[in-house]
Motif scaffolding. Structure first.
Motif, mmCIF file in Angstrom:
data_model
loop_
_atom_site.group_PDB
_atom_site.id
_atom_site.type_symbol
_atom_site.label_atom_id
_atom_site.label_comp_id
_atom_site.label_asym_id
_atom_site.label_seq_id
_atom_site.Cartn_x
_atom_site.Cartn_y
_atom_site.Cartn_z
ATOM 1 N N LYS A 27 0.822 -1.225 0.000
ATOM 2 C CA LYS A 27 0.000 0.000 0.000
ATOM 3 C C LYS A 27 0.848 1.264 0.000
ATOM 4 N N GLU A 28 2.165 1.115 -0.158
ATOM 5 C CA GLU A 28 3.066 2.276 -0.180
ATOM 6 C C GLU A 28 4.091 2.117 -1.302
ATOM 7 N N THR A 29 4.647 3.235 -1.715
ATOM 8 C CA THR A 29 5.695 3.231 -2.730
ATOM 9 C C THR A 29 6.945 2.576 -2.158
ATOM 10 N N VAL A 30 7.622 1.784 -2.988
ATOM 11 C CA VAL A 30 8.843 1.101 -2.565
ATOM 12 C C VAL A 30 9.992 1.543 -3.465
ATOM 13 N N LYS A 31 11.099 1.902 -2.833
ATOM 14 C CA LYS A 31 12.312 2.277 -3.547
ATOM 15 C C LYS A 31 13.405 1.316 -3.104
ATOM 16 N N ARG A 32 13.976 0.571 -4.051
ATOM 17 C CA ARG A 32 14.938 -0.470 -3.708
ATOM 18 C C ARG A 32 15.857 -0.733 -4.902
ATOM 19 N N THR A 33 16.990 -1.338 -4.621
ATOM 20 C CA THR A 33 17.905 -1.774 -5.671
ATOM 21 C C THR A 33 17.824 -3.295 -5.762
ATOM 22 N N LEU A 34 17.501 -3.787 -6.962
ATOM 23 C CA LEU A 34 17.404 -5.225 -7.190
ATOM 24 C C LEU A 34 18.698 -5.735 -7.809
ATOM 25 N N ARG A 35 19.225 -6.800 -7.262
ATOM 26 C CA ARG A 35 20.387 -7.471 -7.849
ATOM 27 C C ARG A 35 19.858 -8.593 -8.727
ATOM 28 N N VAL A 36 20.078 -8.464 -10.045
ATOM 29 C CA VAL A 36 19.493 -9.374 -11.023
ATOM 30 C C VAL A 36 20.601 -10.129 -11.752
ATOM 31 N N ASN A 37 20.533 -11.446 -11.717
ATOM 32 C CA ASN A 37 21.489 -12.281 -12.434
ATOM 33 C C ASN A 37 20.995 -12.430 -13.875
ATOM 34 N N VAL A 38 21.822 -12.013 -14.838
ATOM 35 C CA VAL A 38 21.423 -12.035 -16.251
ATOM 36 C C VAL A 38 22.199 -13.084 -17.051
ATOM 37 N N TYR A 39 22.740 -14.079 -16.380
ATOM 38 C CA TYR A 39 23.555 -15.104 -17.027
ATOM 39 C C TYR A 39 22.843 -15.748 -18.216
ATOM 40 N N TYR A 40 21.596 -16.128 -18.056
ATOM 41 C CA TYR A 40 20.884 -16.864 -19.096
ATOM 42 C C TYR A 40 20.414 -16.002 -20.263
ATOM 43 N N THR A 41 20.672 -14.688 -20.205
ATOM 44 C CA THR A 41 20.359 -13.827 -21.342
ATOM 45 C C THR A 41 21.401 -13.965 -22.442
ATOM 46 N N GLY A 42 22.568 -14.514 -22.095
ATOM 47 C CA GLY A 42 23.657 -14.614 -23.058
ATOM 48 C C GLY A 42 24.544 -13.382 -23.070
ATOM 49 N N LEU A 43 24.192 -12.366 -22.282
ATOM 50 C CA LEU A 43 25.009 -11.156 -22.200
ATOM 51 C C LEU A 43 26.242 -11.461 -21.359
ATOM 52 N N THR A 44 27.391 -10.896 -21.748
ATOM 53 C CA THR A 44 28.621 -11.238 -21.040
ATOM 54 C C THR A 44 29.368 -10.050 -20.442
ATOM 55 N N ASP A 45 29.304 -8.877 -21.064
ATOM 56 C CA ASP A 45 30.078 -7.731 -20.588
ATOM 57 C C ASP A 45 29.224 -6.589 -20.061
ATOM 58 N N LYS A 46 28.243 -6.198 -20.866
ATOM 59 C CA LYS A 46 27.396 -5.068 -20.485
ATOM 60 C C LYS A 46 26.016 -5.260 -21.089
ATOM 61 N N THR A 47 25.070 -4.486 -20.592
ATOM 62 C CA THR A 47 23.711 -4.501 -21.121
ATOM 63 C C THR A 47 23.121 -3.104 -21.044
ATOM 64 N N THR A 48 22.245 -2.801 -21.965
ATOM 65 C CA THR A 48 21.475 -1.573 -21.909
ATOM 66 C C THR A 48 20.110 -1.929 -21.347
ATOM 67 N N VAL A 49 19.718 -1.234 -20.287
ATOM 68 C CA VAL A 49 18.430 -1.482 -19.637
ATOM 69 C C VAL A 49 17.539 -0.283 -19.924
ATOM 70 N N ARG A 50 16.378 -0.559 -20.546
ATOM 71 C CA ARG A 50 15.416 0.494 -20.874
ATOM 72 C C ARG A 50 14.166 0.283 -20.025
ATOM 73 N N ASP A 51 13.757 1.327 -19.299
ATOM 74 C CA ASP A 51 12.560 1.197 -18.470
ATOM 75 C C ASP A 51 11.310 1.520 -19.280
ATOM 76 N N MET A 52 10.143 1.411 -18.660
ATOM 77 C CA MET A 52 8.896 1.577 -19.392
ATOM 78 C C MET A 52 8.630 3.018 -19.831
ATOM 79 N N THR A 53 9.417 3.974 -19.331
ATOM 80 C CA THR A 53 9.295 5.361 -19.802
ATOM 81 C C THR A 53 10.162 5.608 -21.028
ATOM 82 N N GLY A 54 11.022 4.638 -21.365
ATOM 83 C CA GLY A 54 11.905 4.774 -22.521
ATOM 84 C C GLY A 54 13.312 5.185 -22.149
ATOM 85 N N GLU A 55 13.528 5.498 -20.887
ATOM 86 C CA GLU A 55 14.849 5.894 -20.423
ATOM 87 C C GLU A 55 15.785 4.686 -20.414
#
Length: 84
Positions: A27-55
């Motif tokens: 029932k309240e806004t949550v601000k947090r940092t998520l640690r996400v393992n992206v191993y199975y994406t096939g990415l190895t060095d870096k990734t571009t993350v785009r949020d739903m606003t397009g940023e």
């Protein structure tokens, strides 16, 4: 229903290697940092993350193929992020 719920869908064969969806059931806004393992994406060095606003932001992958994504989600809502 006591904390954020999130799921990462991956397909290394697509242009968008992953999609992270985060839901806030609280029932309240949550601000947090998520640690996400992206191993199975096939990415190895870096990734571009785009949020739903397009940023977009580039993240360097840690040695364990994870990134830390800061999220701020309004009460009883969701957000998503594309990993390219």
């Amino acid at each position: 229903g006591r904390d954020l719920d999130w799921m990462l869908h991956v397909n290394p064969k697509l242009e968008q290697k992953g999609m992270l969806v985060v839901f806030n059931p609280l029932k309240e806004t949550v601000k947090r940092t998520l640690r996400v393992n992206v191993y199975y994406t096939g990415l190895t060095d870096k990734t571009t993350v785009r949020d739903m606003t397009g940023e977009a932001k580039v993240y360097q992958l840690d040695r364990d193929y994870s990134i830390e994504i800061p999220v701020e989600i309004n009460a009883e809502s969701f957000c998503w992020f594309l990993l390219v």
